[in-house]
Design a protein around this motif. Structure first.
Motif, PDB file in Angstrom:
ATOM      1  N   GLY A 224     101.820  55.476 -38.142  1.00  0.00           N
ATOM      2  CA  GLY A 224     102.651  55.682 -36.963  1.00  0.00           C
ATOM      3  C   GLY A 224     104.043  55.081 -37.080  1.00  0.00           C
ATOM      4  O   GLY A 224     105.029  55.683 -36.657  1.00  0.00           O
ATOM      5  N   GLY A 225     104.173  53.895 -37.685  1.00  0.00           N
ATOM      6  CA  GLY A 225     105.459  53.233 -37.757  1.00  0.00           C
ATOM      7  C   GLY A 225     106.446  53.904 -38.685  1.00  0.00           C
ATOM      8  O   GLY A 225     107.658  53.682 -38.577  1.00  0.00           O
ATOM      9  N   ALA A 226     105.942  54.722 -39.601  1.00  0.00           N
ATOM     10  CA  ALA A 226     106.822  55.377 -40.572  1.00  0.00           C
ATOM     11  C   ALA A 226     106.783  56.895 -40.429  1.00  0.00           C
ATOM     12  O   ALA A 226     107.109  57.617 -41.373  1.00  0.00           O
ATOM     13  N   LEU A 227     106.409  57.375 -39.254  1.00  0.00           N
ATOM     14  CA  LEU A 227     106.212  58.810 -39.076  1.00  0.00           C
ATOM     15  C   LEU A 227     107.494  59.600 -39.326  1.00  0.00           C
ATOM     16  O   LEU A 227     107.474  60.657 -39.967  1.00  0.00           O
ATOM     17  N   ALA A 228     108.625  59.099 -38.862  1.00  0.00           N
ATOM     18  CA  ALA A 228     109.885  59.817 -39.039  1.00  0.00           C
ATOM     19  C   ALA A 228     110.225  59.957 -40.524  1.00  0.00           C
ATOM     20  O   ALA A 228     110.603  61.043 -40.990  1.00  0.00           O
ATOM     21  N   GLN A 229     110.085  58.864 -41.278  1.00  0.00           N
ATOM     22  CA  GLN A 229     110.378  58.921 -42.709  1.00  0.00           C
ATOM     23  C   GLN A 229     109.411  59.845 -43.445  1.00  0.00           C
ATOM     24  O   GLN A 229     109.806  60.587 -44.356  1.00  0.00           O
ATOM     25  N   THR A 231     107.781  62.404 -42.139  1.00  0.00           N
ATOM     26  CA  THR A 231     108.091  63.784 -41.764  1.00  0.00           C
ATOM     27  C   THR A 231     109.300  64.289 -42.543  1.00  0.00           C
ATOM     28  O   THR A 231     109.322  65.444 -42.998  1.00  0.00           O
ATOM     29  N   ALA A 232     110.296  63.422 -42.714  1.00  0.00           N
ATOM     30  CA  ALA A 232     111.477  63.797 -43.504  1.00  0.00           C
ATOM     31  C   ALA A 232     111.094  64.098 -44.949  1.00  0.00           C
ATOM     32  O   ALA A 232     111.645  65.021 -45.572  1.00  0.00           O
ATOM     33  N   ARG A 233     110.144  63.339 -45.475  1.00  0.00           N
ATOM     34  CA  ARG A 233     109.656  63.600 -46.842  1.00  0.00           C
ATOM     35  C   ARG A 233     109.040  64.996 -46.937  1.00  0.00           C
ATOM     36  O   ARG A 233     109.297  65.736 -47.898  1.00  0.00           O
ATOM     37  N   LEU A 234     108.244  65.381 -45.946  1.00  0.00           N
ATOM     38  CA  LEU A 234     107.638  66.712 -45.953  1.00  0.00           C
ATOM     39  C   LEU A 234     108.702  67.805 -45.802  1.00  0.00           C
ATOM     40  O   LEU A 234     108.605  68.862 -46.432  1.00  0.00           O
ATOM     41  N   LYS A 235     109.715  67.520 -44.989  1.00  0.00           N
ATOM     42  CA  LYS A 235     110.781  68.499 -44.805  1.00  0.00           C
ATOM     43  C   LYS A 235     111.486  68.805 -46.122  1.00  0.00           C
ATOM     44  O   LYS A 235     111.837  69.971 -46.400  1.00  0.00           O
ATOM     45  N   ARG A 236     111.683  67.787 -46.953  1.00  0.00           N
ATOM     46  CA  ARG A 236     112.371  67.993 -48.228  1.00  0.00           C
ATOM     47  C   ARG A 236     111.600  68.913 -49.176  1.00  0.00           C
ATOM     48  O   ARG A 236     112.177  69.513 -50.082  1.00  0.00           O
ATOM     49  N   ILE A 254     103.330  64.264 -34.392  1.00  0.00           N
ATOM     50  CA  ILE A 254     103.739  64.974 -35.603  1.00  0.00           C
ATOM     51  C   ILE A 254     104.700  66.102 -35.250  1.00  0.00           C
ATOM     52  O   ILE A 254     105.760  66.268 -35.878  1.00  0.00           O
ATOM     53  N   LEU A 255     104.355  66.878 -34.227  1.00  0.00           N
ATOM     54  CA  LEU A 255     105.203  68.009 -33.838  1.00  0.00           C
ATOM     55  C   LEU A 255     106.553  67.543 -33.325  1.00  0.00           C
ATOM     56  O   LEU A 255     107.606  68.081 -33.711  1.00  0.00           O
ATOM     57  N   ILE A 256     106.559  66.558 -32.451  1.00  0.00           N
ATOM     58  CA  ILE A 256     107.816  66.073 -31.879  1.00  0.00           C
ATOM     59  C   ILE A 256     108.707  65.484 -32.969  1.00  0.00           C
ATOM     60  O   ILE A 256     109.941  65.678 -32.973  1.00  0.00           O
ATOM     61  N   SER A 257     108.118  64.766 -33.912  1.00  0.00           N
ATOM     62  CA  SER A 257     108.889  64.220 -35.027  1.00  0.00           C
ATOM     63  C   SER A 257     109.502  65.350 -35.850  1.00  0.00           C
ATOM     64  O   SER A 257     110.677  65.276 -36.248  1.00  0.00           O
ATOM     65  N   ALA A 258     108.729  66.394 -36.113  1.00  0.00           N
ATOM     66  CA  ALA A 258     109.255  67.526 -36.881  1.00  0.00           C
ATOM     67  C   ALA A 258     110.399  68.220 -36.133  1.00  0.00           C
ATOM     68  O   ALA A 258     111.442  68.537 -36.731  1.00  0.00           O
TER      69      ALA A 258
END
Length: 351
Positions: A224-229, A231-236, A254-258
């Motif tokens: 949870g604490g690193a969800l943004a990072q 998610t960014a990894r998956l985006k790449r 997960i959806l909101i972060s994406a």
């Protein structure tokens, strides 16, 4: 999906340690025998166990309790009461709130097993809590019905008295991937919550994607604490499909972060998102174009000898509880129907 009734015991089953007993939606059980006769003494089945009604995820537990209560009330009235050769009733007085606490889950099932006040156990669809209940049921010889999907690790234990009403966890997202692959998707990434069940769902999805010929670009358990990072990894990776496995609150994050990172793959597959409460929580715009597998939906409108059909079950559920039923509601009612039929076939609670 239809429900798959997975038996890990020998009761009513011959010698196999566990096997898939029947494809079951709330709706597919065939009635045998004649209606019960007036005056025949009833047999009351006492169900005990725990549900996380005030825990961190009370929505599923509440839906399950309402589903089994609707069945309890239904079979007390004609003509549903005449669907069985002997008059059967359910007593739900021994279902307790565990508050989402695993130590309380263990305490409740152990106490009920030692007291002998219940005939059968009913559990929740929490993978962690199901494992606790299964150990107690297996050691005490009590039959346990779990209205949820079947995690591989729990099935593999070979427990002799545990039954699932649900599909294998690893197969839960297969149909969604088949549809998206047929539409042209060629690559997948996945992220899952820290539970055995959701790890099974995502592991099964990635394995099946490979079988379909798709490329799995990345996949991991998120924190949870690193969800943004993360998610960014998956985006790449620039995938066609994002698969997220978790309880409703988890996949919402997960959806909101994406969305916040403008990570918009061609398709998003999320577990636990096929409910109106998910749409209300994330908002209609964010919920657009989400694919969510579900074990049951009233739109299937399959037949049921007790409720008439899945649609009629949904109608009666809405009238009784003032809200839409979920697959948790249907699975709990289905577990009750299976138990009633098994007792009817055996002619005793002590088989």
């Amino acid at each position: 999906f239809s429900f798959i009734f997975v038996q890990m015991g020998r009761w009513l089953a011959g010698a196999a340690p566990w096997w898939i007993w029947a494809l079951l939606s709330l709706v597919t059980y065939e009635v045998h025998g004649q209606p019960s006769r007036l005056g025949r003494p009833s047999m009351v089945l006492r169900l005990g166990g725990s549900l996380g009604l005030t825990g961190p995820d009370p929505v599923a537990a509440k839906a399950a309790l309402q589903g089994i209560r609707l069945l309890q009330e239904k079979i007390e009235r004609a003509p549903a009461s005449h669907k069985f050769r002997i008059r059967l009733a359910l007593n739900l007085d021994y279902l307790e709130d565990d508050g989402g606490d695993p130590f309380r889950v263990l305490s409740i099932y152990s106490r009920l097993a030692n007291m002998g006040t219940t005939d059968f156990f009913l559990g929740s669809d929490s993978a962690a809590h199901s494992g606790i209940a299964a150990k107690v049921a297996n050691s005490s010889g009590m039959l346990l019905f779990l209205p949820g999907l079947a995690p591989h690790d729990l099935v593999a234990q070979g427990y002799q008295t545990v039954f699932f009403v649900g599909s294998p966890a690893a197969a839960y997202a297969w149909n969604a991937l088949e549809v998206l692959h047929a539409a042209g998707a060629t690559s997948v990434v996945a992220m899952w919550e820290q539970t055995l069940f959701h790890a099974d769902v995502c592991a099964g999805a990635m394995a099946y994607a490979r079988r379909l010929g798709m490329q799995v670009l990345d996949g991991f358990q998120h924190s949870g604490g690193a969800l943004a990072q993360q998610t960014a990894r998956l985006k790449r990776s620039n995938p066609d499909i994002l698969v997220g496995c978790g309880e409703q609150r988890d996949v919402e994050q997960i959806l909101i972060s994406a969305r916040a990172l403008s990570f918009n793959p061609k398709a998003v597959v999320l577990t636990s998102a096929a409910t109106s409460s998910f749409i209300r929580s994330v908002g209609p715009m964010n919920a657009n174009y989400i694919v969510s597998p579900t074990a049951w939906h009233s739109a299937l409108n399959l037949s049921c000898e007790v409720f008439g059909s899945s649609r009629q079950f949904a109608d009666e559920y809405r009238e009784r509880w003032g809200e839409e039923p979920s697959h948790h509601s249907a699975a709990a009612a289905a577990a009750g129907i299976v138990l009633l039929r098994a007792v009817e076939a055996a002619g005793t609670k002590d088989a």
